[in-house]
Scaffold this active site. Structure first.
Site, PDB file in Angstrom:
ATOM      1  N   ASN A 201      -7.497  -2.563  14.078  1.00 43.69           N
ATOM      2  CA  ASN A 201      -8.994  -3.164  13.746  1.00 43.69           C
ATOM      3  C   ASN A 201      -8.981  -4.447  12.917  1.00 43.69           C
ATOM      4  O   ASN A 201      -9.906  -4.565  12.044  1.00 43.69           O
ATOM      5  CB  ASN A 201      -9.594  -1.895  12.984  1.00 43.69           C
ATOM      6  CG  ASN A 201      -8.889  -1.421  11.859  1.00 43.69           C
ATOM      7  OD1 ASN A 201      -7.831  -2.029  11.377  1.00 43.69           O
ATOM      8  ND2 ASN A 201      -9.452  -0.539  11.097  1.00 43.69           N
TER       9      ASN A 201
ATOM     10  N   ASP B  71       0.853  -1.152  -0.021  1.00 47.54           N
ATOM     11  CA  ASP B  71      -0.112   0.185   0.024  1.00 47.54           C
ATOM     12  C   ASP B  71       0.887   1.197   0.081  1.00 47.54           C
ATOM     13  O   ASP B  71       2.170   1.261   0.068  1.00 47.54           O
ATOM     14  CB  ASP B  71      -0.898  -0.064   1.321  1.00 47.54           C
ATOM     15  CG  ASP B  71      -0.124  -0.423   2.503  1.00 47.54           C
ATOM     16  OD1 ASP B  71       1.072  -0.059   2.570  1.00 47.54           O
ATOM     17  OD2 ASP B  71      -0.956  -0.859   3.436  1.00 47.54           O
TER      18      ASP B  71
ATOM     19  N   HIS C  62      -7.198  -4.717  10.203  1.00 53.95           N
ATOM     20  CA  HIS C  62      -7.040  -4.615   8.678  1.00 53.95           C
ATOM     21  C   HIS C  62      -5.732  -5.302   8.176  1.00 53.95           C
ATOM     22  O   HIS C  62      -4.687  -5.554   9.160  1.00 53.95           O
ATOM     23  CB  HIS C  62      -7.056  -3.015   8.366  1.00 53.95           C
ATOM     24  CG  HIS C  62      -5.998  -2.251   8.796  1.00 53.95           C
ATOM     25  ND1 HIS C  62      -5.890  -0.998   8.616  1.00 53.95           N
ATOM     26  CD2 HIS C  62      -4.612  -2.609   9.217  1.00 53.95           C
ATOM     27  CE1 HIS C  62      -4.594  -0.448   9.077  1.00 53.95           C
ATOM     28  NE2 HIS C  62      -3.544  -1.456   9.443  1.00 53.95           N
TER      29      HIS C  62
ATOM     30  N   GLU D 152      -9.802  -2.196   5.066  1.00 55.39           N
ATOM     31  CA  GLU D 152     -10.419  -1.850   6.281  1.00 55.39           C
ATOM     32  C   GLU D 152     -11.733  -2.612   6.589  1.00 55.39           C
ATOM     33  O   GLU D 152     -12.082  -3.108   5.491  1.00 55.39           O
ATOM     34  CB  GLU D 152     -10.607  -0.344   6.412  1.00 55.39           C
ATOM     35  CG  GLU D 152      -9.394   0.431   6.138  1.00 55.39           C
ATOM     36  CD  GLU D 152      -8.800   0.960   7.578  1.00 55.39           C
ATOM     37  OE1 GLU D 152      -8.699  -0.312   8.175  1.00 55.39           O
ATOM     38  OE2 GLU D 152      -8.124   2.062   7.666  1.00 55.39           O
TER      39      GLU D 152
HETATM   40  P1  PGA Z   1       2.157  -1.331  12.495  1.00 52.43           P
HETATM   41  O1  PGA Z   1       0.877  -1.472  11.617  1.00 52.43           O
HETATM   42  O2  PGA Z   1       3.108  -2.293  12.313  1.00 52.43           O
HETATM   43  O3  PGA Z   1       2.580  -0.187  12.737  1.00 52.43           O
HETATM   44  O4  PGA Z   1       1.410  -1.833  14.201  1.00 52.43           O
HETATM   45  C1  PGA Z   1       0.452  -2.831  11.194  1.00 52.43           C
HETATM   46  C2  PGA Z   1      -0.713  -2.564  10.289  1.00 52.43           C
HETATM   47  O5  PGA Z   1      -1.293  -1.536  10.452  1.00 52.43           O
HETATM   48  O6  PGA Z   1      -0.827  -3.299   9.222  1.00 52.43           O
END
Ligand code: PGA
Length: 245
Positions: free
Chosen positions: A136, A67, A138, A143
């Protein structure tokens, strides 16, 4: 689903790096699906160390990132293109032309999404997809919603994701509101999927995603259906799972 239990994030990173290293050794021109965020940093550090020790050769490896924020170009220090250069690519012998990230400053995001799916197809799909998980649940920026979205798409980030990512920006107002994310199809079609989860902040997401029903309200839950899915998680991230109680 295979679960690899690590004592902490450093050990989780080492386990995930071993899986990636095995993939690179088995298929030197493999396609790695890569992730950003805090979680994979230990993994990338281990891969850099293995490269410096002469154990890994990335010269033929191709990469596709999950992404990118809409509106951030590769020279913005919070873009994922910047993240990948400064946390992995500049420290290994990968050819920059073999690294791919959605273009966050494209004039036509929808066309960019189509280009990205065509690119992944032209590379023959992903051999090993590395993932983190959002609080959450994702994956990439897929999302929670009413349906799993198969294609690479432009997504409006949820308030929870904006809040979670605000720590990387001077203020929450500066967090982009949209991103381009690989869709669920390319992730599920990856021949192997490795998701790393560390810390108590991910414990509920891990429990819901992998010990609950498969539902688009918990995007990572779709990975339960993948035939070669490995969850690499530390004790904290596994603290709410039934096996830990
Ligand atoms: P993080 O993000 O590794 O910074 O916790 C993970 C994600 O949002 O996929």
């Amino acid at each position: 689903m295979k679960v690899i239990r690590a004592k902490d994030s450093c050990e989780a990173g080492a386990f995930a790096a071993e899986l990636i290293a095995a993939q690179v050794k088995q298929k030197p021109d493999c396609v790695l699906g890569l992730a950003t965020g805090s979680t994979p940093l230990d993994t990338y550090a281990q891969l850099i160390a293995a490269y410096r020790a002469g154990e890994l050769d990335f010269s033929c490896v191709r990469t596709v990132n999950l992404d990118e924020y809409v509106g951030l170009g590769p020279d913005h220090d919070q873009s994922y293109a910047w993240f990948m250069r400064h946390n992995l690519f500049e420290f290994i012998n990968i050819d920059p032309h073999n690294t791919h990230i959605p273009d966050g400053i494209t004039a036509d995001p929808d066309a960019e999404c189509q280009r990205y799916d065509a690119l992944i197809a032209s590379l023959g799909g992903v051999d090993l997809q590395l993932l983190g998980i959002g609080p959450n649940a994702h994956i990439g920026f897929n999302e929670p919603g009413d349906a799993f979205i198969p294609e690479t798409h432009v997504v409006k980030l949820t308030d929870s994701t904006i809040a979670a990512n605000a720590r990387f920006f001077a203020s929450v107002d500066q967090v982009p509101r949209q991103a381009i994310t690989m869709g669920i199809r390319a992730i599920l079609q990856a021949r192997k999927v490795v998701l790393i989860a560390t810390g108590t902040g991910k414990a509920k997401a891990v429990c819901d995603a992998f010990w609950g029903p498969v539902t688009p309200l918990v995007p990572a839950s779709i990975l339960q259906l993948h035939p070669d899915f490995t969850l690499v998680a530390d004790e904290d991230a596994l603290s709410l799972t039934p096996s830990s109680n």
